[in-house]
Write an enzyme that holds these catalytic residues in place. Structure first.
Site, PDB file in Angstrom:
ATOM      1  N   HIS A 132      92.080  36.094  19.529  1.00  0.00           N
ATOM      2  CA  HIS A 132      90.624  36.237  19.498  1.00  0.00           C
ATOM      3  C   HIS A 132      90.175  36.794  20.844  1.00  0.00           C
ATOM      4  O   HIS A 132      89.282  36.258  21.492  1.00  0.00           O
ATOM      5  CB  HIS A 132      89.952  34.903  19.164  1.00  0.00           C
ATOM      6  CG  HIS A 132      89.088  34.991  17.953  1.00  0.00           C
ATOM      7  ND1 HIS A 132      87.954  34.245  17.764  1.00  0.00           N
ATOM      8  CD2 HIS A 132      89.190  35.773  16.845  1.00  0.00           C
ATOM      9  CE1 HIS A 132      87.411  34.540  16.596  1.00  0.00           C
ATOM     10  NE2 HIS A 132      88.143  35.468  16.017  1.00  0.00           N
ATOM     11  N   HIS A 186      92.944  45.843  12.354  1.00  0.00           N
ATOM     12  CA  HIS A 186      92.948  44.381  12.299  1.00  0.00           C
ATOM     13  C   HIS A 186      93.282  43.879  10.887  1.00  0.00           C
ATOM     14  O   HIS A 186      93.987  42.894  10.726  1.00  0.00           O
ATOM     15  CB  HIS A 186      91.571  43.867  12.730  1.00  0.00           C
ATOM     16  CG  HIS A 186      91.555  42.431  13.117  1.00  0.00           C
ATOM     17  ND1 HIS A 186      92.075  41.971  14.303  1.00  0.00           N
ATOM     18  CD2 HIS A 186      91.081  41.338  12.477  1.00  0.00           C
ATOM     19  CE1 HIS A 186      91.914  40.661  14.373  1.00  0.00           C
ATOM     20  NE2 HIS A 186      91.322  40.251  13.281  1.00  0.00           N
TER      21      HIS A 186
END
Lengths: 226, 740
Positions: free
Chosen positions: B99, B53
């Protein structure tokens, strides 16, 4: 005429009111912070939509204790024009400048769409350029727009022609008597859930709100007030 | 306070494996980077900064395939968001972010904080956020859990954007069972700025102050970044504490304060960055790394919401609504006062130092002392094996149906497919008009916003079709870019740039890595052909539930510039008597189509490739036609093909269509890319056909009846548009309300 656009923490339609007044109507307007305490030099006050204090506690419940509010109350008591849309309407009811309250929508959801309205009283400084009983369309965008007041207050509002805008066709939030906008008894304070400032330019698809601003800016209202 | 493991205990007990750091990486850090054992805090910092990430360690090599240069590019990938020149000293800024994992666990807060995070990325560049879009993919609406996820995600998005006063103007919502356990929630934000106000996330100038502003740091969201970099399983419920909690009112204040700072006090400010994934550690070390500086922070000064937080917790917390500033020495008090006026706390927590060390102090102890670059630049890129999936090797030839089917029945059924049906039930809970710039809101090919005091407009769209990428990653990747570009062209906008969210399964699965590789290859080829750079984006891997991966779903967010706003460039029919043209050639393209899904319940087959050069030339001509005002309506043909596009053009108008096409019945629903349905007023048909030439085929007229009359090679159909619109509008509310 010079108009104050009051900015509370969390106001977000302040720019919409400001641009409707200045770039569309070529009027004079200024942003006034909630931390100010006087409105001298202004001829009208407008309270914008948005989420003052995040709508925390209750819509408008915290903003109505701002430093600017005594000046707004004095302004209204002096008979000068005060206008609140959406969150501005909620603040005016919380501050006691208008009767009743705005509750959560029947659907329990935020709703943004264009609705039909009937002009119920064109004898006000805000609506003098509309026809009596004219049907118009304005956008709404709120989660707490269901107008509520007790029966006696409702009867008084109706008897005094204080209901200025009523929803027609569909009641989008469950307001009693389909109320979309009301004035105070004297007619110089108007609160409404729909957003006339979003309907002032043909480019954005609707100009039905324009005459509300022009009504106010033209002035010549003395005969219109009871 | 919990006693932390000693460096030796960490070496033996290997807690870092649970934080996503491999043994190989740990050993490399010990032996090559530090030449000692890292302590507990340092190990935590490495784990989070070396996660996919934050580091893109597995995707970086592939992401380099995207073109990121262009004459308009003022800022490419690497900052909070990309920036493009739109003339008049103005610039457009945009980025998208996923998300997905937080939204699967706690859908309301997951979606809300996804929106909050992407907004901070935009205003950290010095731009005023002007629009939000969301690309959402859910499971089929057939279980209470799915309905709950949909309702909560939509509410989270709406509540955050509405409160911020940023209109949510577009996006997409699709449904497929592969997203049931792992929905995709991708949020995109677009901002507008004067080029003089451009900011960067940099901390430089020895002695300059590092200032923390916004909400206090709590224990929420610890390990959010590593959480986003690991598979989901049913025990995900226990990871709820890794989801952050949003406060849009706080963010509204933070945004206004930061915009005042960046627009009016540039002489105070050196750099500004959002504290997003991996919170304080990533924002601070990235700011130092980009400027090749050192940094020293006093963690006792970090505003904390809870007592007894460890250094590890303070650095890794992903509490929302926080920003990090680098401010010139001597202006600290001015900055504090500015934020105080907004009711916000600004605290000097450290300084830029000489050298290149990243040093953290807590309770008088030095808890971290490592080179800045060890967290950012030295991450080991991971080579991953790849393998073509079996299904693609054995894919059949293009699907063609010979069986007769009932056009009328299929037409009405198709409009009720959730992916095609009206999304108004959801989109009308978003304020799409606030700031009064929205010319075209949700429900058209692209959203359009005007730029005040100019004739210009910005068009924007998000597009991603996982089904097509699943069947053929390379062709599907090309199609995702083409679809977005076609949507902008239909709105009269020249496509300027792309932001993407690359949503895939576990990249350690060689087949999934192959999908990632080949879809990027396809997207990059389309970007080059169309000359559209990729200026920002994010990668979301490990989108799996109980080892079942989602379809590979790259989301393309694209923004285009309209030089002269044409209010008539929408999908809606405008005038009875207008001539109707079908642009582009229709073939038998059913693999991955809505028709295939409807008739067979699943998708399969081989996608037909297409010629990028000729499609690019066609888009160019279409853009010219719209810009010259030759068209009264333009609709890009996508899911459901011609029949669905024709119906959508007529919905919410008083008009209908009479069409005669030399196509088979089933070709009415074929999804061949690069096609448009266009209406042209009679007096402009000559100009239009001159321009489009053989690409334009006259197929009928706009009528004043609410009927869609269709004549094909094999049949003649009268379809009731009022009934069709009712079915289209009520399909999703009906599914959402049904009991099962």
């Amino acid at each position: 005429m010079k108009v104050a656009v009051v900015v509370f923490p969390g106001s977000n339609c302040d720019i919409d009111l400001y641009e409707a007044l200045t770039s569309v109507c070529q009027a004079q307007a200024e942003y006034v912070s909630y931390q100010q305490d006087n409105l001298s030099g202004f001829d009208a006050v407008m309270l914008p939509g948005g989420f003052s204090y995040g709508d925390y506690l209750r819509c408008g419940a915290i903003a109505c204790f701002s430093k600017i509010m005594p000046a707004i109350k004095a302004f209204a008591e002096a008979g000068k024009p005060v206008f609140g849309t959406c969150n501005g309407f909620q603040i005016l009811t919380e501050a006691g400048l208008l009767p009743g309250a705005l509750k959560r929508n029947d659907s329990l959801k935020f709703v943004c769409k264009t609705v039909g309205l009937k002009v119920e009283n064109n004898q006000t400084i805000f609506t003098q350029l509309y026809q009596q009983a004219e049907q118009i369309k304005l956008p709404i965008a709120h989660a707490d727009g269901s107008y509520y007041a007790d029966q006696a207050t409702l009867a008084e509002l109706e008897a005094n022609h204080q209901v200025v805008f009523r929803y027609v066709g569909e009641n989008p939030n469950g307001s009693l008597h389909e109320i979309a906008g009301i004035t105070n008894r004297r007619g110089n304070v108007l609160g409404m859930m729909p957003h006339p400032e979003r309907a002032v330019e043909a480019l954005l698809g609707n100009t039905d709100g324009l005459r509300l601003f022009k009504s106010l800016l033209t002035g010549n209202l003395k005969e219109a007030i009871n | 306070m919990v006693t932390e493991m000693t460096p030796e205990e960490i070496k033996i007990k290997k807690p870092y494996l649970n934080w996503g750091l491999s043994e190989k990486e740990y050993n490399y850090i010990c032996q090559k980077l530090l030449k000692r054992l890292p302590n507990y805090t340092e190990t935590g910092l490495f784990a989070v900064m070396w996660s996919e990430h934050c580091s893109y360690k597995m995707s970086k090599a592939l992401l380099r395939k995207f073109p990121s240069q262009g004459v308009r590019v003022l800022q490419g990938p690497g900052e909070g968001a990309g920036i493009l020149d739109i003339g008049d000293n103005q610039a457009v800024v945009f980025k998208a972010e996923s998300h997905n994992h937080p939204s699967a666990v706690e859908p309301y807060q997951g979606a809300a904080t996804g929106v909050g995070g992407i907004i901070r990325d935009i205003f950290s560049m010095g731009a005023r956020p002007i629009a939000l879009l969301d690309s959402l993919h859910f499971g089929e609406i057939n279980r209470p859990r799915i309905k709950y996820l949909i309702n909560e995600v939509v509410a989270g998005i709406g509540d955050y954007g509405n409160c911020m006063g940023i209109p949510t103007v577009g996006g997409e919502i699709t449904f497929d069972s592969c997203y049931a356990g792992n929905p995709l929630v991708n949020a995109m934000c677009v901002g507008l700025m004067d080029q003089n106000d451009m900011q960067k996330g940099r901390a430089q100038g020895i002695g300059n102050a590092v200032i923390y502003v916004g909400a206090k740091t709590g224990r929420d969201g610890i390990h959010g970044a590593t959480f986003a970099s690991a598979d989901f399983a049913d025990e995900r419920e226990t990871q709820r504490s890794a989801v952050q909690v949003g406060d849009p009112f706080m963010e509204k204040l933070l945004m206004e304060a930061c915009l005042e700072l960046t627009h009016q006090h540039q002489d105070w400010l050196v750099g500004i960055q959002d504290m997003g994934a991996a919170g304080l550690v990533s924002s601070s070390c990235e700011m130092a790394s980009k400027a090749q500086s050192g940094m020293e922070l006093q963690l006792d000064l970090v505003p904390q919401r809870e007592p007894n937080m460890s250094a590890y917790e303070i650095m890794l917390s992903e509490s929302q609504e926080r920003m990090l500033l680098c401010v010139k020495t001597g202006f600290e008090e001015e900055v504090k006062q500015l934020f105080k006026d907004y009711g916000l706390e600004a605290v000097v927590i450290g300084r830029v130092t000489s050298g290149h060390q990243y040093i953290l102090w807590q309770h008088g102890q030095k808890v971290t002392d490592i080179p800045v670059s060890s967290l950012t630049e030295d991450v080991l890129e991971e080579q991953v094996p790849e393998k073509q999936p079996q299904r693609i090797q054995t894919a059949q030839e293009p699907i063609t149906w010979l069986a007769q089917f009932d056009v009328e029945h299929v037409f009405y059924q198709m409009l009720q497919q959730p992916t095609i049906a009206s999304k108004k039930m959801f989109t009308q809970t978003y304020d799409s008009q606030v700031r009064t710039n929205t010319v075209v809101g949700p429900g058209s090919d692209a959203a359009v916003l005007r730029i005040r005091r100019t004739k210009k407009g910005l068009a924007m769209t998000t597009d991603g079709n996982g089904r097509l990428v699943y069947l053929d990653p390379e062709v599907g990747g090309k199609l995702a870019v083409l679809e977005a570009a076609a949507n902008l062209v239909a709105s009269g906008a020249e496509p300027l740039g792309i932001t993407d969210c690359l949503n895939y399964g576990d990249p350690h699965d060689p087949e999934i890595y192959w999908e990632l590789h080949h879809s990027i290859k396809g997207m990059a080829a389309a970007c080059r052909a169309l000359k559209i750079p990729v200026i920002s984006g994010n990668v979301s891997l490990y989108n799996e539930n109980n080892h079942q991966a989602i379809y590979p779903t790259p989301m393309v967010g694209m923004v285009g510039l309209i030089q002269n706003l044409q209010p008539r460039a929408t999908i809606a029919l405008k005038n009875a008597g207008d001539q109707v043209y079908l642009i582009g050639t229709t073939k038998d393209d059913y693999a991955g189509s809505e028709l295939q899904k409807l008739l067979t319940g699943s998708i399969s087959g081989k996608l037909q490739d297409f010629d990028l050069a000729s499609v690019t030339a066609l888009l160019k001509k279409m853009l010219t036609a719209v810009q010259r005002g030759l068209t009264n309506s333009v609709h890009d043909l996508s899911e459901g093909g011609l029949a669905v596009a024709a119906a959508e053009s007529a919905f919410a108008t008083q008009f209908g269509l009479r069409l005669e096409v030399d196509l088979s019945d089933q070709q009415l629903f074929s999804e061949t890319p690069g096609r448009f349905l266009v209406t042209v007023p009679a007096e402009k048909t000559a100009g239009f056909t001159d321009l489009l030439g053989s690409n334009a085929q006259l197929v009928g007229q706009v009528t004043a009846q609410k009927t869609l009359e269709l004549k094909t090679l094999t049949g003649c159909y009268q379809l009731d548009l009022l009934q069709a619109e009712k079915l289209w509008e009520e399909a999703i509310p009906c599914l959402m309300k049904s009991k099962d």
